[in-house]
Write an enzyme that holds these catalytic residues in place. Structure first.
Site, PDB file in Angstrom:
ATOM      1  N   ASP A  26      21.014  -5.838  13.870  1.00 17.61           N
ATOM      2  CA  ASP A  26      20.505  -6.954  13.052  1.00 17.61           C
ATOM      3  C   ASP A  26      18.968  -7.068  12.968  1.00 17.61           C
ATOM      4  OD1 ASP A  26      23.220  -7.349  13.010  1.00 17.61           O
ATOM      5  OD2 ASP A  26      23.211  -9.345  13.881  1.00 17.61           O
ATOM      6  N   ASP A  52      23.844  -8.417   9.777  1.00 17.53           N
ATOM      7  CA  ASP A  52      24.573  -9.665   9.693  1.00 17.53           C
ATOM      8  C   ASP A  52      24.608  -9.960   8.186  1.00 17.53           C
ATOM      9  OD1 ASP A  52      25.743 -11.535  11.497  1.00 17.53           O
ATOM     10  OD2 ASP A  52      24.112 -12.960  11.143  1.00 17.53           O
ATOM     11  N   LYS A  56      28.500  -6.885   8.974  1.00 17.81           N
ATOM     12  CA  LYS A  56      29.440  -7.691   9.774  1.00 17.81           C
ATOM     13  C   LYS A  56      29.243  -9.173   9.487  1.00 17.81           C
ATOM     14  CE  LYS A  56      26.383  -7.945  13.756  1.00 17.81           C
ATOM     15  NZ  LYS A  56      26.112  -9.379  13.640  1.00 17.81           N
ATOM     16  N   HIS A 109      21.557 -18.154   7.168  1.00 13.98           N
ATOM     17  CA  HIS A 109      20.813 -16.914   7.430  1.00 13.98           C
ATOM     18  C   HIS A 109      21.594 -15.712   6.910  1.00 13.98           C
ATOM     19  CE1 HIS A 109      23.648 -17.186  10.785  1.00 13.98           C
ATOM     20  NE2 HIS A 109      23.577 -15.863  10.858  1.00 13.98           N
ATOM     21  N   HIS A 141      26.407 -12.474   5.650  1.00 10.40           N
ATOM     22  CA  HIS A 141      27.301 -13.616   5.450  1.00 10.40           C
ATOM     23  C   HIS A 141      27.386 -14.045   3.986  1.00 10.40           C
ATOM     24  CE1 HIS A 141      27.365 -14.026   9.742  1.00 10.40           C
ATOM     25  NE2 HIS A 141      26.149 -14.519   9.869  1.00 10.40           N
ATOM     26  N   HIS A 157      28.921 -19.882   4.797  1.00  8.37           N
ATOM     27  CA  HIS A 157      29.638 -19.248   5.909  1.00  8.37           C
ATOM     28  C   HIS A 157      29.978 -20.278   6.985  1.00  8.37           C
ATOM     29  CE1 HIS A 157      29.895 -16.474   9.520  1.00  8.37           C
ATOM     30  NE2 HIS A 157      30.730 -15.915   8.658  1.00  8.37           N
ATOM     31  N   CYS A 163      23.983 -11.332  19.300  1.00  7.37           N
ATOM     32  CA  CYS A 163      24.679 -10.149  18.791  1.00  7.37           C
ATOM     33  C   CYS A 163      24.491  -8.913  19.666  1.00  7.37           C
ATOM     34  CB  CYS A 163      24.280  -9.884  17.345  1.00  7.37           C
ATOM     35  SG  CYS A 163      24.933 -11.162  16.241  1.00  7.37           S
TER      36      CYS A 163
HETATM   37  C1  VGL Z   1      22.867 -13.530  15.286  1.00  6.92           C
HETATM   38  C2  VGL Z   1      23.061 -15.804  15.397  1.00  6.92           C
HETATM   39  C3  VGL Z   1      23.838 -15.811  14.266  1.00  6.92           C
HETATM   40  C4  VGL Z   1      22.317 -12.264  15.872  1.00  6.92           C
HETATM   41  C5  VGL Z   1      23.634 -13.517  14.146  1.00  6.92           C
HETATM   42  O1  VGL Z   1      22.139 -11.289  15.135  1.00  6.92           O
HETATM   43  O2  VGL Z   1      22.054 -12.238  17.087  1.00  6.92           O
HETATM   44  N1  VGL Z   1      22.583 -14.668  15.902  1.00  6.92           N
HETATM   45  N2  VGL Z   1      24.121 -14.668  13.637  1.00  6.92           N
HETATM   46 ZN    ZN Z   2      25.000 -14.662  11.688  1.00  9.83          ZN
END
Ligand code: VGL
Ligand code: ZN
Length: 221
Positions: free
Chosen positions: A19, A57, A116, A91, A59, A63, A161
């Protein structure tokens, strides 16, 4: 572990970059402090691996993990069928600038990009399994196809993550290394990064510094 310092066994190894997207870097909607500072380290490390997976990430609008959808504040949490879900600012919305890789990430070494968190009603922290801890993303199959037995993990965020990816990697029987200086965390609540590191170590994840990979060279096995 001397193997990490040599280039003899790189054949069965992969790098996972978690990410490294605009929204998790300074200026983004869920900015991780110093998130962009890891990029030169990640780029240097990625050049030494033949298999490099970068996750995004990714979404849909509204979401289930977005606080705005539930009329709640970011970092509140709710109970869902699959357990507790922390709520975040909106996000990494599919196709938007915040969801792009940070422009300084060198994409040339990437052999796969894995999206994902694409289901509206199910979040996915881990690169291996969604948050119901049952739905696979397909990463396990990709790694297995390439004969990977050892993974090195870096990226954002250490306490979300990155942590869940590393814990699942161990569960999938992979020898798992966390490149600590190539990660940064959200650290909400305060102390989350330290407890994530502790949890990973307890589970069998080995924490290393990027300098331990300095002497590797790509494809020299
Ligand atoms: C993440 C919070 C929400 C991450 C992803 O990539 O760590 N954190 N979505
Ligand atoms: Zn996320």
């Amino acid at each position: 572990m001397t193997d990490t310092k040599s280039s003899r066994e790189t054949k069965h190894e992969a790098l996972l970059i978690i990410d490294l997207q605009n929204d998790f870097c300074p200026g983004g909607s869920l900015a991780v402090s110093e998130g962009d500072m890891i990029i030169p380290v990640v780029n240097e490390v990625a050049a030494k691996f033949g298999i490099v997976v970068a996750t995004k990430d990714w979404h849909p609008q509204a979401h289930v993990s977005f606080a705005s959808r539930h009329g709640k504040e970011p970092f509140d949490s709710i109970e869902l069928e699959y357990g507790k879900q922390v709520l975040w600012p909106d996000h990494c919305i599919q196709g938007e600038a915040g969801a792009s890789f940070h422009p300084e990430l060198d994409q040339r070494p990437l052999t796969m990009v894995l999206h994902k968190g694409t289901s509206r009603e199910l979040d996915s922290y881990s690169a291996f399994l969604e948050n119901d801890h049952a739905t696979p993303t397909g990463l396990d199959g990709y790694l297995r196809t390439h004969g990977i037995t050892r993974v090195f993990i870096c990226g954002l965020a250490t306490d979300v993550c990155v942590k869940f990816s590393a814990l699942d990697a161990v569960q999938y029987g992979l020898e798992t290394y966390l490149i600590e200086d190539a990660c940064r965390g959200v650290n909400v609540p305060e102390g989350s990064v330290d407890s994530a590191l502790h949890e990973m170590t307890e589970a069998g994840v080995r924490c290393i510094g990027s300098s331990e990979l300095r002497h590797r060279s790509r494809g020299s096995y």
